[in-house]
Design a protein around this motif. Structure first.
Motif, mmCIF file in Angstrom:
data_model
loop_
_atom_site.group_PDB
_atom_site.id
_atom_site.type_symbol
_atom_site.label_atom_id
_atom_site.label_comp_id
_atom_site.label_asym_id
_atom_site.label_seq_id
_atom_site.Cartn_x
_atom_site.Cartn_y
_atom_site.Cartn_z
ATOM 1 N N ILE A 249 -10.825 2.738 14.556
ATOM 2 C CA ILE A 249 -9.659 3.397 13.860
ATOM 3 C C ILE A 249 -9.426 4.238 14.555
ATOM 4 C CG2 ILE A 249 -9.096 1.081 12.467
ATOM 5 C CD1 ILE A 249 -9.967 3.580 10.326
ATOM 6 N N ARG A 250 -7.841 4.901 14.531
ATOM 7 C CA ARG A 250 -7.544 6.261 14.852
ATOM 8 C C ARG A 250 -7.834 7.510 13.976
ATOM 9 N NH1 ARG A 250 -2.864 4.014 17.280
ATOM 10 N NH2 ARG A 250 -1.804 4.258 16.091
ATOM 11 N N ASP A 251 -7.634 6.504 12.753
ATOM 12 C CA ASP A 251 -7.848 8.103 11.998
ATOM 13 C C ASP A 251 -7.712 6.774 9.980
ATOM 14 O OD1 ASP A 251 -5.331 7.993 10.712
ATOM 15 O OD2 ASP A 251 -4.070 8.905 12.496
ATOM 16 N N ARG A 252 -7.849 7.631 9.114
ATOM 17 C CA ARG A 252 -8.099 6.816 7.804
ATOM 18 C C ARG A 252 -6.225 6.927 7.056
ATOM 19 N NH1 ARG A 252 -9.637 10.823 3.787
ATOM 20 N NH2 ARG A 252 -8.979 9.302 2.563
ATOM 21 N N THR A 253 -5.759 7.001 7.629
ATOM 22 C CA THR A 253 -4.198 6.924 7.566
ATOM 23 C C THR A 253 -3.586 5.518 7.584
ATOM 24 O OG1 THR A 253 -3.531 7.701 10.021
ATOM 25 C CG2 THR A 253 -2.320 8.435 8.064
ATOM 26 N N GLU A 254 -4.598 4.977 9.007
ATOM 27 C CA GLU A 254 -3.842 3.196 8.995
ATOM 28 C C GLU A 254 -5.074 3.092 8.232
ATOM 29 O OE1 GLU A 254 -3.863 3.309 13.833
ATOM 30 O OE2 GLU A 254 -6.080 2.642 13.340
ATOM 31 N N ILE A 255 -6.105 2.986 7.266
ATOM 32 C CA ILE A 255 -6.609 1.976 6.357
ATOM 33 C C ILE A 255 -5.423 2.356 5.526
ATOM 34 C CG2 ILE A 255 -8.678 2.833 5.613
ATOM 35 C CD1 ILE A 255 -10.595 3.468 7.275
ATOM 36 N N GLU A 256 -5.883 3.628 5.048
ATOM 37 C CA GLU A 256 -4.282 3.693 3.733
ATOM 38 C C GLU A 256 -3.206 2.369 4.122
ATOM 39 O OE1 GLU A 256 -3.075 7.041 2.692
ATOM 40 O OE2 GLU A 256 -4.878 7.561 3.003
ATOM 41 N N ALA A 257 -2.591 2.595 5.426
ATOM 42 C CA ALA A 257 -1.655 2.146 5.585
ATOM 43 C C ALA A 257 -1.814 0.125 5.274
ATOM 44 C CB ALA A 257 -1.019 2.269 6.807
ATOM 45 N N VAL A 258 -3.159 -0.115 5.930
ATOM 46 C CA VAL A 258 -3.170 -1.236 6.160
ATOM 47 C C VAL A 258 -3.438 -1.973 3.980
ATOM 48 C CG1 VAL A 258 -5.016 -3.476 5.665
ATOM 49 C CG2 VAL A 258 -4.179 -2.512 7.297
ATOM 50 N N PHE A 259 -4.257 -1.329 3.742
ATOM 51 C CA PHE A 259 -4.056 -1.036 2.239
ATOM 52 C C PHE A 259 -2.820 -1.704 1.555
ATOM 53 C CE2 PHE A 259 -9.025 0.643 2.100
ATOM 54 C CZ PHE A 259 -9.142 -0.655 3.178
ATOM 55 N N ARG A 260 -1.989 -0.833 1.491
ATOM 56 C CA ARG A 260 -0.522 -0.673 1.173
ATOM 57 C C ARG A 260 -0.225 -1.648 1.345
ATOM 58 N NH1 ARG A 260 -0.229 2.990 -1.509
ATOM 59 N NH2 ARG A 260 -1.050 5.921 -1.449
ATOM 60 N N LYS A 261 -0.273 -2.370 2.676
ATOM 61 C CA LYS A 261 1.104 -2.951 3.126
ATOM 62 C C LYS A 261 0.536 -4.442 2.546
ATOM 63 C CE LYS A 261 2.157 -1.584 7.643
ATOM 64 N NZ LYS A 261 3.713 -3.099 7.753
ATOM 65 N N ALA A 262 -0.650 -4.591 2.450
ATOM 66 C CA ALA A 262 -2.087 -5.861 1.968
ATOM 67 C C ALA A 262 -1.497 -5.836 -0.087
ATOM 68 C CB ALA A 262 -2.900 -5.944 1.971
ATOM 69 N N GLU A 263 -1.112 -4.512 -0.698
ATOM 70 C CA GLU A 263 -1.043 -4.363 -1.766
ATOM 71 C C GLU A 263 0.593 -5.034 -2.034
ATOM 72 O OE1 GLU A 263 -0.356 -4.770 -5.727
ATOM 73 O OE2 GLU A 263 -2.323 -5.115 -4.433
ATOM 74 N N GLU A 264 1.303 -4.784 -1.077
ATOM 75 C CA GLU A 264 3.045 -5.126 -0.776
ATOM 76 C C GLU A 264 3.271 -6.365 -0.458
ATOM 77 O OE1 GLU A 264 4.299 -1.958 1.252
ATOM 78 O OE2 GLU A 264 4.094 0.208 -0.327
ATOM 79 N N SER A 265 2.517 -6.998 0.035
ATOM 80 C CA SER A 265 2.814 -8.875 0.202
ATOM 81 C C SER A 265 2.463 -9.179 -0.504
ATOM 82 C CB SER A 265 1.653 -8.523 1.790
ATOM 83 O OG SER A 265 1.671 -10.100 2.774
ATOM 84 N N ASP A 266 3.635 -10.509 -0.513
ATOM 85 C CA ASP A 266 3.538 -11.168 -2.103
ATOM 86 C C ASP A 266 2.497 -12.042 -1.878
ATOM 87 O OD1 ASP A 266 5.830 -9.691 -3.195
ATOM 88 O OD2 ASP A 266 7.249 -10.781 -2.232
ATOM 89 N N PHE A 267 2.300 -11.999 0.526
ATOM 90 C CA PHE A 267 1.439 -13.496 0.438
ATOM 91 C C PHE A 267 0.112 -13.405 0.119
ATOM 92 C CE2 PHE A 267 -0.975 -15.830 4.473
ATOM 93 C CZ PHE A 267 -0.738 -16.686 3.650
ATOM 94 N N LEU A 268 -0.359 -11.477 1.221
ATOM 95 C CA LEU A 268 -1.716 -11.493 0.339
ATOM 96 C C LEU A 268 -2.137 -10.920 -0.207
ATOM 97 C CD1 LEU A 268 -1.747 -8.956 3.786
ATOM 98 C CD2 LEU A 268 -2.603 -11.486 4.105
ATOM 99 N N SER A 269 -1.215 -10.649 -1.581
ATOM 100 C CA SER A 269 -1.996 -10.355 -2.878
ATOM 101 C C SER A 269 -1.816 -11.702 -3.841
ATOM 102 C CB SER A 269 -0.254 -9.388 -3.425
ATOM 103 O OG SER A 269 0.598 -9.783 -3.578
ATOM 104 N N GLY A 270 -0.966 -12.825 -3.581
ATOM 105 C CA GLY A 270 -1.067 -14.303 -3.790
ATOM 106 C C GLY A 270 -0.136 -13.889 -4.588
ATOM 107 N N ARG A 271 1.172 -13.240 -5.223
ATOM 108 C CA ARG A 271 1.708 -13.105 -6.052
ATOM 109 C C ARG A 271 2.617 -14.636 -5.626
ATOM 110 N NH1 ARG A 271 1.564 -7.338 -5.105
ATOM 111 N NH2 ARG A 271 3.041 -7.638 -3.779
ATOM 112 N N SER A 272 2.807 -14.491 -3.366
ATOM 113 C CA SER A 272 3.324 -15.870 -3.712
ATOM 114 C C SER A 272 3.035 -17.499 -4.343
ATOM 115 C CB SER A 272 3.469 -15.956 -2.273
ATOM 116 O OG SER A 272 2.399 -16.615 -1.222
ATOM 117 N N GLY A 273 1.776 -16.732 -4.596
ATOM 118 C CA GLY A 273 1.100 -18.306 -4.526
ATOM 119 C C GLY A 273 0.556 -19.486 -3.459
ATOM 120 N N LYS A 274 0.986 -18.746 -2.539
ATOM 121 C CA LYS A 274 0.877 -20.108 -1.381
ATOM 122 C C LYS A 274 -1.044 -19.392 -0.815
ATOM 123 C CE LYS A 274 5.290 -20.056 0.701
ATOM 124 N NZ LYS A 274 6.177 -19.417 1.352
ATOM 125 N N TRP A 275 -1.855 -18.890 -1.549
ATOM 126 C CA TRP A 275 -3.205 -18.125 -0.485
ATOM 127 C C TRP A 275 -3.298 -16.942 -1.613
ATOM 128 C CZ3 TRP A 275 -5.198 -14.200 2.791
ATOM 129 C CH2 TRP A 275 -6.423 -14.641 3.502
#
Length: 325
Positions: A249-275
């Motif tokens: 990866i290029r820098d730590r901002t990419e890691i932060e971005a991925v972690f934030r996207k995962a937390e905000e995603s209803d699917f990845l966070s499990g909030r949607s109940g699908k996975w």
């Protein structure tokens, strides 16, 4: 049967120190459909998870809090739970209740917790003569357990027993070394992994703008992805996976971005109940990391119902104009 749960349950100091899940689990154990008059009963994890509608991971986490606070004991092998102060608040009042309780003992699988239960009964039976038959039955069961264990110990060849003890000591030493290694990883500001990352800055193919250590990656994840399973151990395998990701990866901002996207995603966070399979190890897999970074799992904005109505009205008006022409 009914169980007495006093109102001060909610003000109890130990109850106030644990999480909401742990309090709810404690209330479930006191009122479970599988309980008996002893507060000492057979309760496999799947039974509890089904009744509560919980995952095994959620159940074990809440149970761990109760165990750590000395509220219950649990034998994972025999699937038996012991509520420490059950008989304090739900004493056996007469000989008939004691007789029923004694019969219930035969329904409980063999477990080392029998000794703990015996000590509990002795504590709360002080001065109550009607408990005597229950204590006698417990002493008999404990004697039978001891008789079954002694022949196994006595028939072991001395040399073999000595080797087993040495093996146990070696295992304990290994565990201590692992714990020390983990503490070193978390407490040291400059780990081997940090130096490896800094060395990679000199490699034209693996340049990073901001060096980041595996410890910092884990701390970022734990602080951002609060809906996902928390990382408590940095194993050797996990450190290697983090190093491999840092090189790509290029820098730590990419890691932060991925972690934030995962937390905000209803699917990845499990909030949607699908996975509910997303966790730290899944996210640091490079292929998954890129998909998350590129927005594959971002929430899709659904059209409001009002938009659908307007769209239908527009089509109707358009058809009328075409027909009039």
């Amino acid at each position: 049967m009914y169980t007495r749960v006093e109102s001060r349950f909610w003000q109890d100091e130990k109850m106030r120190l644990v999480s909401d899940d742990a309090r709810y689990l404690m209330l479930y154990l006191l009122t479970s459909p599988h309980r008996n008059v002893l507060g000492f009963y057979f309760l496999p994890e799947p039974y509890a998870c089904f009744d509560l509608g919980w995952t095994t991971e959620r159940f074990r986490k809440a149970l761990g809090e109760l165990l750590a606070n000395g509220l219950v004991k649990y034998d994972e092998t025999a699937h038996v739970v012991l509520i420490i102060n059950f008989l304090k608040h739900n004493p056996l009042e007469n000989h008939n209740q004691v007789k029923s309780a004694t019969q219930k003992l035969d329904e409980i699988p063999k477990t080392p917790l029998l000794r703990d239960f015996y000590e509990t009964v002795k504590k709360y039976a002080d001065g109550k003569s009607h408990y005597s038959s229950l204590l006698e039955r417990l002493e008999k069961l404990l004697g039978e357990q001891l008789e079954q264990q002694l022949p196994k110990q006595l028939h072991k060849p001395f040399g073999k027993q000595e080797k087993e003890e040495e093996k146990e000591e070696e295992e304990k030493e290994k565990e201590k070394e692992k714990e020390k290694e983990y503490r070193d990883i978390l407490s040291s500001d400059e780990t081997d992994d940090t130096r490896l990352t800094e060395d990679s800055l000199n490699d034209d193919d693996n340049k990073t703008i901001n060096a980041i250590t595996p410890k910092e990656v884990v701390e970022l994840y734990n602080s951002i992805c609060v809906s996902l399973p928390r990382v408590v151990t940095i194993s050797e395998k996990r450190r290697k996976q983090i190093k491999a990701l840092l090189k790509k990866i290029r820098d730590r901002t990419e890691i932060e971005a991925v972690f934030r996207k995962a937390e905000e995603s209803d699917f990845l966070s499990g909030r949607s109940g699908k996975w509910n399979g997303c966790n730290f190890d899944w996210l640091i897999n490079y292929n998954n990391f890129i998909k998350v970074l590129e927005g594959t799992y971002d929430n899709k904005e659904a059209k409001p119902k009002s938009w659908n109505v307007l769209e239908r009205l527009y089509k109707e008006e358009l058809e009328k104009e075409m027909n009039s022409e």
